[in-house]
Design an enzyme around this catalytic site. Structure first.
Site, PDB file in Angstrom:
ATOM      1  N   ASN A 176       0.840  -1.202   0.000  1.00 19.97           N
ATOM      2  CA  ASN A 176       0.000   0.000   0.000  1.00 19.97           C
ATOM      3  C   ASN A 176       0.866   1.239   0.000  1.00 19.97           C
ATOM      4  OD1 ASN A 176      -0.473   1.932   2.505  1.00 19.97           O
ATOM      5  ND2 ASN A 176       0.100  -0.071   3.358  1.00 19.97           N
TER       6      ASN A 176
ATOM      7  N   PHE B 171      -1.517   8.139   4.399  1.00 21.66           N
ATOM      8  CA  PHE B 171      -2.302   8.748   5.490  1.00 21.66           C
ATOM      9  C   PHE B 171      -3.575   9.429   4.980  1.00 21.66           C
ATOM     10  CE2 PHE B 171       1.469   9.560   8.664  1.00 21.66           C
ATOM     11  CZ  PHE B 171       1.504   8.212   8.945  1.00 21.66           C
TER      12      PHE B 171
ATOM     13  N   SER C  67       5.603   5.011   8.790  1.00 20.70           N
ATOM     14  CA  SER C  67       4.948   4.786   7.504  1.00 20.70           C
ATOM     15  C   SER C  67       5.904   5.193   6.390  1.00 20.70           C
ATOM     16  CB  SER C  67       3.671   5.618   7.388  1.00 20.70           C
ATOM     17  OG  SER C  67       3.264   5.646   6.037  1.00 20.70           O
TER      18      SER C  67
ATOM     19  N   ASN D 178       5.024   5.957   3.425  1.00 20.51           N
ATOM     20  CA  ASN D 178       4.274   6.614   2.350  1.00 20.51           C
ATOM     21  C   ASN D 178       4.092   8.111   2.513  1.00 20.51           C
ATOM     22  OD1 ASN D 178       3.894   4.117   0.997  1.00 20.51           O
ATOM     23  ND2 ASN D 178       2.351   3.602   2.542  1.00 20.51           N
ATOM     24  N   THR D 179       4.649   8.686   3.580  1.00 20.02           N
ATOM     25  CA  THR D 179       4.696  10.140   3.714  1.00 20.02           C
ATOM     26  C   THR D 179       6.172  10.493   3.625  1.00 20.02           C
ATOM     27  OG1 THR D 179       2.716  10.230   5.090  1.00 20.02           O
ATOM     28  CG2 THR D 179       4.231  12.086   5.271  1.00 20.02           C
TER      29      THR D 179
ATOM     30  N   LYS E  34       5.841   3.247  17.222  1.00 25.92           N
ATOM     31  CA  LYS E  34       5.785   2.187  16.200  1.00 25.92           C
ATOM     32  C   LYS E  34       6.933   2.355  15.214  1.00 25.92           C
ATOM     33  CE  LYS E  34       2.562  -0.004  12.953  1.00 25.92           C
ATOM     34  NZ  LYS E  34       1.149  -0.076  12.549  1.00 25.92           N
TER      35      LYS E  34
ATOM     36  N   ASN F 163       5.858  -1.706  11.384  1.00 28.18           N
ATOM     37  CA  ASN F 163       5.075  -1.191  10.266  1.00 28.18           C
ATOM     38  C   ASN F 163       5.446  -1.997   9.013  1.00 28.18           C
ATOM     39  OD1 ASN F 163       3.516   0.676   8.662  1.00 28.18           O
ATOM     40  ND2 ASN F 163       3.883   2.181  10.280  1.00 28.18           N
TER      41      ASN F 163
HETATM   42  C1  LIG Z   1      -3.824  -0.931   3.706  1.00 30.62           C
HETATM   43  C2  LIG Z   1      -2.931  -0.680   4.905  1.00 30.62           C
HETATM   44  C3  LIG Z   1      -2.986   0.559   5.560  1.00 30.62           C
HETATM   45  C4  LIG Z   1      -2.181   0.796   6.680  1.00 30.62           C
HETATM   46  N1  LIG Z   1      -2.266   2.002   7.327  1.00 30.62           N
HETATM   47  C5  LIG Z   1      -1.546   2.206   8.459  1.00 30.62           C
HETATM   48  C6  LIG Z   1      -1.674   3.415   9.201  1.00 30.62           C
HETATM   49  O1  LIG Z   1      -2.461   4.298   8.875  1.00 30.62           O
HETATM   50  N2  LIG Z   1      -0.908   3.557  10.308  1.00 30.62           N
HETATM   51  C7  LIG Z   1      -0.038   2.594  10.748  1.00 30.62           C
HETATM   52  O2  LIG Z   1       0.628   2.772  11.779  1.00 30.62           O
HETATM   53  N3  LIG Z   1       0.103   1.434  10.056  1.00 30.62           N
HETATM   54  C8  LIG Z   1      -0.638   1.230   8.952  1.00 30.62           C
HETATM   55  N4  LIG Z   1      -0.515   0.041   8.268  1.00 30.62           N
HETATM   56  C9  LIG Z   1       0.461  -0.957   8.766  1.00 30.62           C
HETATM   57  C10 LIG Z   1      -0.202  -1.986   9.674  1.00 30.62           C
HETATM   58  O3  LIG Z   1      -0.699  -1.379  10.849  1.00 30.62           O
HETATM   59  C11 LIG Z   1       0.799  -3.093  10.063  1.00 30.62           C
HETATM   60  O4  LIG Z   1       1.842  -2.508  10.814  1.00 30.62           O
HETATM   61  C12 LIG Z   1       1.401  -3.791   8.848  1.00 30.62           C
HETATM   62  O5  LIG Z   1       0.435  -3.945   7.836  1.00 30.62           O
HETATM   63  C13 LIG Z   1       1.951  -5.180   9.201  1.00 30.62           C
HETATM   64  O6  LIG Z   1       0.938  -6.021   9.689  1.00 30.62           O
HETATM   65  P1  LIG Z   1       0.202  -7.124   8.756  1.00 30.62           P
HETATM   66  O7  LIG Z   1       1.271  -7.874   8.029  1.00 30.62           O
HETATM   67  O8  LIG Z   1      -0.587  -7.962   9.711  1.00 30.62           O
HETATM   68  O9  LIG Z   1      -0.668  -6.361   7.819  1.00 30.62           O
HETATM   69  C14 LIG Z   1      -1.305  -0.219   7.140  1.00 30.62           C
HETATM   70  C15 LIG Z   1      -1.265  -1.446   6.484  1.00 30.62           C
HETATM   71  C16 LIG Z   1      -2.066  -1.696   5.384  1.00 30.62           C
HETATM   72  C17 LIG Z   1      -2.001  -3.036   4.720  1.00 30.62           C
END
Ligand SMILES: Cc1cc2nc3c(=O)[nH]c(=O)nc-3n(C[C@H](O)[C@H](O)[C@H](O)COP(=O)(O)O)c2cc1C
Length: 361
Positions: free
Chosen positions: A109, A113, A171, A173-174, A213, A242
């Site tokens: 992704n 934000f 993140s 992506n910022t 995080k 993350n």
């Molecule tokens: C579509 C998507 C959006 C996410 N948005 C955020 C976010 O806004 N803030 C954040 O701290 N992590 C965000 N994450 C990261 C997740 O919280 C997590 O740390 C990461 O996906 C690893 O866990 P997973 O493998 O179980 O998905 C996002 C992940 C995905 C897939």
């Protein structure tokens, strides 16, 4: 209802990822989900002064705007985390910006934000019953002149409705956000964030835990310095991790997309980093293990690598919400098998083993 819900992951895969996500949120808003039975006492645990009926949560990004925290709790999670929220609403990056990697059971992704801002989330959190543990994950607007000030605003704004805070500086992506993980910037950030909490506590409010995080891509030498700052500043917890920028071992053609990778391909790297953090902090700072949990065994591995709590997101996309119950069954079974009292007794028992593995093995 349960059978219908178990079919949902396959049906939702027919839709574009963001449409599928919106549909899921709407179903949860309407209450169209099974309610989990009460948890066995052996799954109860505590984290930074909070008491939870089980250690499982849905990770940030699933409920960015605080639309469904209570549905998440009713699905059987021990806690919910909303966000990331930024002070002002922002649209995020152009679509498409979420990609499934079906072959690898992953997601990339680059949302950036997208969220409705502090006011909208605060309004919803104020209206909900004050029950259950709901954390608020805070971030900075893309064009903020003073990014640290955005985190301070997050603490001030949500202090009365958040059970805890997660400072998201990881993140990918910022642009430039991960620079806040550099030790000097991190110290500055945490000094200002903790000063804002102290102000709230001086006004007679309870102490809200503050968790940081981290990304799974911090080079080993830098990680040591980062952890030194986190320990010196007395953070209440660390969340690892993350999404990753690594593309190691992927097969799916979507692997070429830019953004953060989550799901099964992240499991190894994030669990090893978790174990290294557990060892480096001597198990004294409680950890949240995140990354690639898509089975009971994977969740248990996080606990054994050093996590007191776990969170998952991508695993739910592939496995559906019945995964939460399966994880609980595996955890309860492990508690019985090892003849201990509770899940917390298993935290870190295999941290040395995990920490010694190569990141890209
Ligand atoms: C579509 C998507 C959006 C996410 N948005 C955020 C976010 O806004 N803030 C954040 O701290 N992590 C965000 N994450 C990261 C997740 O919280 C997590 O740390 C990461 O996906 C690893 O866990 P997973 O493998 O179980 O998905 C996002 C992940 C995905 C897939």
């Amino acid at each position: 209802m349960k059978a219908l819900f178990d079919l949902a992951p396959r049906a939702l895969r027919l839709l574009a990822p963001e449409e599928a996500h919106e549909l899921t949120l709407r179903a949860l808003e309407l209450g169209a989900h099974p309610n989990a039975p009460p948890d066995p006492p052996m799954l109860a645990t505590s984290f930074a002064g909070l008491t939870l009926s089980n250690p499982i949560g849905i990770a940030a990004g699933f409920d960015k705007d605080a639309r469904v925290p209570d549905a998440i709790l009713r699905l059987g999670c021990g806690f919910a985390e909303i966000g990331t929220v930024t002070p002002l609403p922002q649209p995020g990056n152009p679509k498409p910006r979420v990609f499934r990697l079906l072959h690898d059971h992953g997601v990339i992704n680059r949302l950036g934000f997208n969220n409705s801002g502090h006011d909208a989330a605060l309004e919803r959190l104020r209206r909900r019953p004050r029950q259950g543990i709901v954390g608020v994950n805070i971030g900075a607007n893309k064009d903020a002149a003073d990014r640290i000030a955005d985190y301070v605003r997050g603490i001030d704004t949500f202090y009365d409705v958040a059970s805890y805070f997660t400072i998201n500086i990881s993140s990918p992506n910022t642009p430039g956000l991960r620079d806040l993980q550099d030790p000097a910037a991190l110290r500055d950030l945490l000094t200002r964030v903790f000063a804002s909490r102290t102000k709230q506590m001086d006004a007679g409010k309870p102490k809200r835990p503050i968790i940081v995080k981290l990304a799974p891509d911090i080079p080993e030498e830098l990680l040591v310095e980062v952890l030194a700052v986190l320990t010196e500043q007395n953070v209440d917890g660390i969340a690892i991790s993350n999404t990753t920028l690594s593309r190691h071992g992927l097969r799916d053609s979507n692997a070429r997309e830019a953004g953060g990778l989550s799901g099964r391909p992240l499991f190894h790297r994030s669990t090893i980093t978790l174990a290294r953090v557990y060892r480096a902090t001597g198990g004294r700072t409680p950890l949240i293990g995140i990354g690639g949990i898509d089975s009971g065994g994977a969740a248990l591995a996080k606990i054994e690598a050093g996590a007191t709590l776990v969170q998952l997101y991508t695993g739910l996309i592939y496995e559906g919400p019945s995964l939460i119950g399966r994880i609980k069954a595996t955890m309860a079974d492990a508690v019985r098998r090892h003849n201990v009292h509770a899940i917390g007794d298993l935290v870190g028992r295999r941290a040395d083993e995990w920490a010694a593995k190569p990141l890209e093995g």
